[in-house]
Design a protein around this motif. Sequence first.
Motif, mmCIF file in Angstrom:
data_model
loop_
_atom_site.group_PDB
_atom_site.id
_atom_site.type_symbol
_atom_site.label_atom_id
_atom_site.label_comp_id
_atom_site.label_asym_id
_atom_site.label_seq_id
_atom_site.Cartn_x
_atom_site.Cartn_y
_atom_site.Cartn_z
ATOM 1 N N ALA A 47 84.281 42.876 7.355
ATOM 2 C CA ALA A 47 84.312 41.597 8.083
ATOM 3 C C ALA A 47 84.869 40.465 7.221
ATOM 4 O O ALA A 47 85.360 39.469 7.746
ATOM 5 C CB ALA A 47 82.916 41.233 8.584
ATOM 6 N N GLY A 48 84.828 40.589 5.895
ATOM 7 C CA GLY A 48 85.332 39.548 5.004
ATOM 8 C C GLY A 48 86.786 39.709 4.617
ATOM 9 O O GLY A 48 87.309 38.935 3.810
ATOM 10 N N TYR A 49 87.475 40.672 5.183
ATOM 11 C CA TYR A 49 88.883 40.901 4.856
ATOM 12 C C TYR A 49 89.731 39.694 5.261
ATOM 13 O O TYR A 49 89.645 39.207 6.383
ATOM 14 C CB TYR A 49 89.382 42.161 5.570
ATOM 15 C CG TYR A 49 90.874 42.381 5.441
ATOM 16 C CD1 TYR A 49 91.423 42.805 4.233
ATOM 17 C CD2 TYR A 49 91.733 42.158 6.504
ATOM 18 C CE1 TYR A 49 92.790 42.993 4.104
ATOM 19 C CE2 TYR A 49 93.095 42.355 6.394
ATOM 20 C CZ TYR A 49 93.610 42.769 5.188
ATOM 21 O OH TYR A 49 94.958 42.957 5.056
ATOM 22 N N GLN A 55 99.066 45.491 11.072
ATOM 23 C CA GLN A 55 98.921 46.775 11.760
ATOM 24 C C GLN A 55 97.649 47.447 11.297
ATOM 25 O O GLN A 55 97.301 47.384 10.114
ATOM 26 C CB GLN A 55 100.098 47.702 11.470
ATOM 27 C CG GLN A 55 101.370 47.305 12.163
ATOM 28 C CD GLN A 55 102.425 48.389 12.045
ATOM 29 O OE1 GLN A 55 102.363 49.235 11.170
ATOM 30 N NE2 GLN A 55 103.395 48.361 12.941
ATOM 31 N N THR A 56 96.966 48.113 12.248
ATOM 32 C CA THR A 56 95.752 48.839 11.904
ATOM 33 C C THR A 56 96.106 50.084 11.094
ATOM 34 O O THR A 56 97.283 50.459 11.000
ATOM 35 C CB THR A 56 94.995 49.271 13.173
ATOM 36 O OG1 THR A 56 95.799 50.224 13.884
ATOM 37 C CG2 THR A 56 94.676 48.072 14.064
ATOM 38 N N TYR A 89 97.000 38.608 12.023
ATOM 39 C CA TYR A 89 96.422 39.325 10.891
ATOM 40 C C TYR A 89 95.212 40.115 11.363
ATOM 41 O O TYR A 89 94.373 39.616 12.115
ATOM 42 C CB TYR A 89 95.991 38.367 9.788
ATOM 43 C CG TYR A 89 97.128 37.617 9.131
ATOM 44 C CD1 TYR A 89 98.368 38.223 8.918
ATOM 45 C CD2 TYR A 89 96.974 36.307 8.731
ATOM 46 C CE1 TYR A 89 99.408 37.537 8.324
ATOM 47 C CE2 TYR A 89 98.002 35.615 8.128
ATOM 48 C CZ TYR A 89 99.221 36.229 7.928
ATOM 49 O OH TYR A 89 100.241 35.546 7.332
ATOM 50 N N CYS A 90 95.114 41.355 10.925
ATOM 51 C CA CYS A 90 93.992 42.218 11.310
ATOM 52 C C CYS A 90 92.703 41.669 10.721
ATOM 53 O O CYS A 90 92.646 41.316 9.549
ATOM 54 C CB CYS A 90 94.236 43.638 10.818
ATOM 55 S SG CYS A 90 95.699 44.413 11.541
ATOM 56 N N ARG A 91 91.684 41.552 11.562
ATOM 57 C CA ARG A 91 90.371 41.053 11.156
ATOM 58 C C ARG A 91 89.301 41.795 11.943
ATOM 59 O O ARG A 91 89.555 42.375 12.991
ATOM 60 C CB ARG A 91 90.219 39.549 11.462
ATOM 61 C CG ARG A 91 91.212 38.638 10.766
ATOM 62 C CD ARG A 91 90.834 38.431 9.298
ATOM 63 N NE ARG A 91 91.700 37.464 8.651
ATOM 64 C CZ ARG A 91 92.786 37.760 7.956
ATOM 65 N NH1 ARG A 91 93.159 39.006 7.809
ATOM 66 N NH2 ARG A 91 93.507 36.810 7.396
#
Length: 97
Positions: A47-49, A55-56, A89-91
């Motif tokens: 979760a802190g990324y 892309q996943t 951005y992936c989150r």
Amino acid sequence: IFFRVLDASLPFMLRCGYPRAFGLLALLLLSPVAHACDEALTGTNDAGYRGCQTQTRSGYTCQRWDSQTPHAHPHTPAAFPAFGLEQNYCRNPDGSA
């Protein structure tokens, strides 16, 4: 728009006798600052990324956080300003598995 206008005038300044150093300095000072990417995986279920991947791991392109299409979601940048919900951005803002 402010940066585009000033960046577009840089060649004009150089042609019109402004010192080359001034032109290079203007380019550095007037260019938008790049977003710092931290690719460290932190927090529950990452979760802190706060990296810049779009892309996943399985190859899907992440949806923009300010868009409700193709999927509607409650995690908007306005509702969760501290979660780094920028661009596409992936989150994983809620730490879901």
